[in-house]
Design an enzyme around this catalytic site. Sequence first.
Site, PDB file in Angstrom:
ATOM      1  N   THR B 335     -75.562   1.762  23.717  1.00 51.88           N
ATOM      2  CA  THR B 335     -74.315   1.439  23.012  1.00 51.88           C
ATOM      3  C   THR B 335     -73.961   2.571  22.061  1.00 51.88           C
ATOM      4  O   THR B 335     -72.811   2.999  21.983  1.00 51.88           O
ATOM      5  CB  THR B 335     -74.467   0.122  22.207  1.00 51.88           C
ATOM      6  OG1 THR B 335     -74.811  -0.921  23.097  1.00 51.88           O
ATOM      7  CG2 THR B 335     -73.166  -0.222  21.490  1.00 51.88           C
ATOM      8  N   GLY B 336     -74.962   3.050  21.344  1.00 49.86           N
ATOM      9  CA  GLY B 336     -74.741   4.175  20.434  1.00 49.86           C
ATOM     10  C   GLY B 336     -74.259   5.394  21.198  1.00 49.86           C
ATOM     11  O   GLY B 336     -73.261   6.021  20.845  1.00 49.86           O
ATOM     12  N   TRP B 338     -72.786   5.570  24.006  1.00 53.98           N
ATOM     13  CA  TRP B 338     -71.438   5.383  24.551  1.00 53.98           C
ATOM     14  C   TRP B 338     -70.370   5.864  23.565  1.00 53.98           C
ATOM     15  O   TRP B 338     -69.341   6.386  23.942  1.00 53.98           O
ATOM     16  CB  TRP B 338     -71.224   3.902  24.879  1.00 53.98           C
ATOM     17  CG  TRP B 338     -69.881   3.594  25.479  1.00 53.98           C
ATOM     18  CD1 TRP B 338     -69.561   3.513  26.803  1.00 53.98           C
ATOM     19  CD2 TRP B 338     -68.664   3.314  24.765  1.00 53.98           C
ATOM     20  NE1 TRP B 338     -68.232   3.206  26.971  1.00 53.98           N
ATOM     21  CE2 TRP B 338     -67.657   3.076  25.733  1.00 53.98           C
ATOM     22  CE3 TRP B 338     -68.330   3.244  23.424  1.00 53.98           C
ATOM     23  CZ2 TRP B 338     -66.344   2.770  25.382  1.00 53.98           C
ATOM     24  CZ3 TRP B 338     -67.009   2.939  23.072  1.00 53.98           C
ATOM     25  CH2 TRP B 338     -66.042   2.708  24.060  1.00 53.98           C
ATOM     26  N   HIS B 339     -70.664   5.674  22.277  1.00 52.84           N
ATOM     27  CA  HIS B 339     -69.666   6.012  21.262  1.00 52.84           C
ATOM     28  C   HIS B 339     -69.458   7.497  21.073  1.00 52.84           C
ATOM     29  O   HIS B 339     -68.428   7.918  20.552  1.00 52.84           O
ATOM     30  CB  HIS B 339     -70.047   5.387  19.918  1.00 52.84           C
ATOM     31  CG  HIS B 339     -69.702   3.947  19.804  1.00 52.84           C
ATOM     32  ND1 HIS B 339     -70.475   2.951  20.364  1.00 52.84           N
ATOM     33  CD2 HIS B 339     -68.644   3.325  19.237  1.00 52.84           C
ATOM     34  CE1 HIS B 339     -69.907   1.782  20.111  1.00 52.84           C
ATOM     35  NE2 HIS B 339     -68.797   1.975  19.429  1.00 52.84           N
ATOM     36  N   GLY B 340     -70.434   8.317  21.448  1.00 54.27           N
ATOM     37  CA  GLY B 340     -70.249   9.746  21.253  1.00 54.27           C
ATOM     38  C   GLY B 340     -71.365  10.553  21.860  1.00 54.27           C
ATOM     39  O   GLY B 340     -72.497  10.087  21.972  1.00 54.27           O
TER      40      GLY B 340
END
Lengths: 374, 487
Positions: B335-336, B338-340
Amino acid sequence: MKFKADIIKIFCFFLIITATPVIIFFSKKQNFSETENRILTSFPHFTAQGYFSREYMNNLSNYLSDHFVMREKIISFKNNIERLALKNEINGVLNVNGNLVEIFRQPNQNIKKNNINTINNFIKRHNNTVFCLAPTAQHYFKDKLPCYSYADSEEEYINSCYKNLDGANFSNISASLQDGEYLYYRSDHHWTSNGAFNAYQSISDKLGITPYSRNNFTVSSKSKDFYGTLYSKTFDNSVKKDEIIKYELKEKNPEINITDEKGNVINQSLYYPSQLLQKDKYSYFLGANKGVININNFKNKDAPNLLIIKDSYANSLIPFLSLHYSKITLIDLRYTTPTQLKKINPNDFSKTLILYNVIGFSKEKTVSKLKFIV
Amino acid sequence: MFNAIYKKINIKNIKKEKFMVFSELTFLFLFLPFTLLIYYSVPFKFKNFILLLTGIIFYSFGEPVYVLVMLLSTAIDYTAGRIIDRFENNNTIRKLTLIISIIINLSLLGVFKYGTMIIESINQAFDLSLHNPNLPLPIGISFFTFQSMSYTIDLYRKNIPVQKNFISFAAFVTMFPQIVAGPIVKYESIKNELVSRKITSLKISDGIRRFICGLAKKVLIANSLGEVWSVVKVSEYTSLSCATAWFGILCFTFQIYFDFSGYSDMAVGLGKMLGFEFPENFNFPYLSKSVSQFWRRWHITLGDWFKNYLYIPLGGNKKGTLRTIFNLFVVWLLTGLWHGASWNFVIWGGYFGILIILEKFLFKNILLSLPKFFQVMITFSAVIFGWLIFEMTDISLIPDYLGAMINIKNLFDSSSVYYLFHYSIIFITAFLIAFKIPQKLIAYLKSLSCFKKSYPYISSSGEIFTFLICIFYLVNAGYNPFLYFNF
């Protein structure tokens, strides 16, 4: 009830998004923005190259923005809203008791270091140089600035710039610009002719000239309709308009013209009355900024010459200085090439004056071009 | 430093290439009226085609070349869908097709989004100097790849029927409301609307309201608060005062919420105008009473996606404590990520993973026993520190910033006065809205009998007025009186 309100809302929404582009497209357009001093984007033509480089889309975006309906009124209104929300500083400018003041915050210590180095090196090569930093309106209003202004001290900045110089090589005029009436424009970042007059009195000592006192001049107002650069940044209509003031020597009318570096006459006097009809009335003094120009005073044929490295602040100082020299060569480093600079020889002049305003100097990288004047 | 921010806004408006976002004049006054006019005029059987066409135009406005990447992803998943459907009894082929489709989508993501990060990490770890082609990031790639993967996976699971019409499927992937910044719309949630949807004046009215709300959140609040953080972020942390450090990160906390939820609101609003009901992506996340709850209220569709397509296939919480912890950790790291495309995002994800694991297995009861107010404040604080990790791409700067936040020797300075004076009102407004206070007030007023008749008119006028103010702010953004040297 809700249905009716919904329909009205839907109608309004669609009206806004359809009518606006139509109005923009079909309304008469300006080509040039006087407040931003740039050409406004024209409607872009579609080309494959423009499309793939995204230039077409950017220009379309800029076109819509540049020619938006009632653009200036909208910006003015938006700034008023911000002030309501206590966002008083608009584009770096604060309204202090009806005066627009640009806030000095040093952007980058390196620029100052480099500029001072360049100037110190220049002075080593040419010892008959006087360096002068002019404080801006912030210095004049320093006791009236609000507690939240978060401003750097111009006085401290000026003193630290003079720190390593010999007394003969700098002129600290700050004291002359602290008291007095209308020394700075209310809506422009320059000093008024009154401010320039005070500076003239203060700087004369280091230049080795005897200044004329106030009663030698007829002081007249050439325009009372001036809204300057700071107005352009804020569109603050609550600020009173500015005056363009002319100081004319009562006796011994000078015969002055402006020539370019090749000697061609650009203007028959220091003044450009046609500018009084434009928005940028400060250009009444010496016209638009140019790289190299010469001010020739034919009544002073036996007087010495002066070289000035300057920004636009010097423009309103020239009417006073030109009374004491036969020729003043003005160099604006922002608009000169190294080739032009290499032709300048400070030894041809009795003195060199380097004059900048604090805020401009703290951001100006072109000062490094001084190295081309050997 | 201040001139850095002025320059930033300046450059952003003149030189930097913009992709078309909703909060822009070209979108509001060219694309939107043009698209809606055509969309409402054509008979239903052409509406999906219009969605596809305008989606491509919209995307290509920002990515004239990469629009092909998006179409490629679409074509691959459509084809995969047809194959999976055709061979409904051959599990091997179905599985193989699914795997290939997922690999291709993830590869697109890997190459375009994470390419630089992968190459630079390998170079650093193994002391090599592999060439980095520095491919620019196609907008929305994280969204549309996930969106079309949801289709193939759900189809494989036999949860949804196949979409044989390429235009309808492509419209689902490329339609303009959610392509740039979500929400991640699962095929399953709009499969019916894709085939038959009614566009009523009520939907359009609701859509306009959501759109204007989102626009205001972005243009009036997020952009303003962003001015504070963009200066504080690049300043020297060791000389930052405590108050400024706190105010800076708090401004970012609200900036990112209003920015992201604003876009989601606009997407949902536009969807309604087109006849679609998109899922909500935010539900007052800062009101959460635990970090676990935060992630059910923040970027809801992403959490949903990871739960459905990663956590549950990995076994969820059904395979014992140790395995659950492992599953949770993997999901949060990703998830982390995915953000950047940077390691601080992975750390950010891991940070929340650890907090959630601790909450689930250790602190659940302790947390629940505290008064509601403390639960919210503790969660909010954890989230704020999370944002610090999120923003610091250079992880080594985090201790310096934290140091400024607890620096009692330098509590307050003239920069603090400046920021608090200029931005307090906007900040307080943002705070109140994020904590649902004006909304509760309005709901109460709405219920009063004296307002019942006039409320719809008040609301409608308020919305149009807000819309105009947003437009004014956008027009102002294109105004550039900074070309100082011209004077």
